[in-house]
Design an enzyme around this catalytic site. Sequence first.
Site, mmCIF file in Angstrom:
data_model
loop_
_atom_site.group_PDB
_atom_site.id
_atom_site.type_symbol
_atom_site.label_atom_id
_atom_site.label_comp_id
_atom_site.label_asym_id
_atom_site.label_seq_id
_atom_site.Cartn_x
_atom_site.Cartn_y
_atom_site.Cartn_z
ATOM 1 C CG HIS A 121 -1.958 0.978 1.320
ATOM 2 N ND1 HIS A 121 -1.718 2.304 1.649
ATOM 3 C CD2 HIS A 121 -3.291 0.873 1.124
ATOM 4 C CE1 HIS A 121 -2.872 2.959 1.630
ATOM 5 N NE2 HIS A 121 -3.845 2.124 1.328
ATOM 6 C CG ASP A 203 0.442 -2.259 6.172
ATOM 7 O OD1 ASP A 203 -0.457 -2.344 7.040
ATOM 8 O OD2 ASP A 203 0.267 -1.685 5.078
ATOM 9 C CD GLN A 206 -6.712 -4.906 3.908
ATOM 10 O OE1 GLN A 206 -7.623 -5.675 4.182
ATOM 11 N NE2 GLN A 206 -6.939 -3.644 3.557
ATOM 12 C CE LYS A 229 -7.328 -0.579 5.973
ATOM 13 N NZ LYS A 229 -8.262 -0.303 4.876
ATOM 14 C CB CYS A 369 -3.575 3.090 -1.739
ATOM 15 S SG CYS A 369 -4.713 4.457 -1.483
#
Length: 414
Positions: A121, A203, A206, A229, A369
Amino acid sequence: MFSAEEIRSDFKIFSRPENEGLIYLDSAATTHRPECVIQAEADFYRSNNANPLRGLYALSIRATDDYENARASVAKFLNAAEPAEIIFTRNASESLNLVAYTIGLSEVQAGDEVVVSCMEHHSNILPWQMVCNAKGAKLVWLECDSSAEISEQEIKAKINSKTKIVAVAQVSNVFGITNPIEQIASYAHKVGNGGKGAYVVVDGAQSAPHKKIDVQALDADFFAFSGHKLCAPMGIGALYGKKHLLEKIPPFLRGGEMIEYVTRETATFAEVPHKFEAGTVNAGGAVALAKAIEYIQGIGLGNIEKNDDSLAQTMIEGMKKIPYLHIIGNNDYKKHCGIVTFTIDGVHPHDIASILDTEKIAVRAGHHCAQPLMQKLGVGSTARASCYFYNTQQEVEVFIEKLKLVRRWMGFKE
């Protein structure tokens, strides 16, 4: 195993008249919030509203307790060694920038290399571009193969003694693929930075909503995620960092609350984690994040993973039967984490999303993104359907039936 049909009553947005019949397949962008999370944030402001950490009166002490209890909940959720390893931020983007502006600018030197994957991202690309440009370092890309996977050979080819930082998403927001973080971290810590070990930044935006996370097992030095999220409010997120690293790096923002003592010339900073939490904090958001974690743990992350796979299986098997539709990434439904990205010949992804919207189906369209990945794939944009535990098999089946009609609705003769 939970029932998606039964838990939908916890999400009042689905029962609103304006959302009647809505099939929401954009949870990779943001999830909905159950009533208990909305209530938790409201209750904080109704009952315990005060500036945490500053007051010596009962109301402020209760606010402080709520805030620090939320930190402890996040630490347990990630299996951090202690709550002090959790810093509250606005979102994963801010968390990743915090790492880049602190350990990135203080540790990376000219000639060093920073490794990112091709599927990152923008939030895990732009901060490292900034660091490399500022320090004269080189940005190196881990490439994926035709199955959207990063091979062991690629890991060993790109991570070397010059590598100072490796920044990789655990789950791609385009492919839904789960990257081999344990393998990457093990190798980066072994050979990076002249054998002293590179810093590994993950990261988890997700992955945290869908998988049981154990930052100690991953051996991540830093792990970022966003609350919105995983059923928490927007504007609250967290960064995990190994405590000895947090103690040695400089603060990101400076101002109120992150100091121990200030003179006209100097300042002594507060202990970790407060050194990184300048100003009045989002205490209500932190409390709601803790409630969201409690809620999804009640459902069970193992159950969420099984549901992701089940919905992705239905979606991918249905898509494979549609002429002119191309699934982006791996064809194995177990490697999608509920995310399926696709294109349809002759139909722009924005048109796909607009047409489906007329059928009350919400999907994302664009570059997500992740423009460097789009460039690698040779596409300007794609459509993306992403599921969560409140989605049903019936919704996915309706989605597939409507997808079959998209080209016809655009005027193509099959």
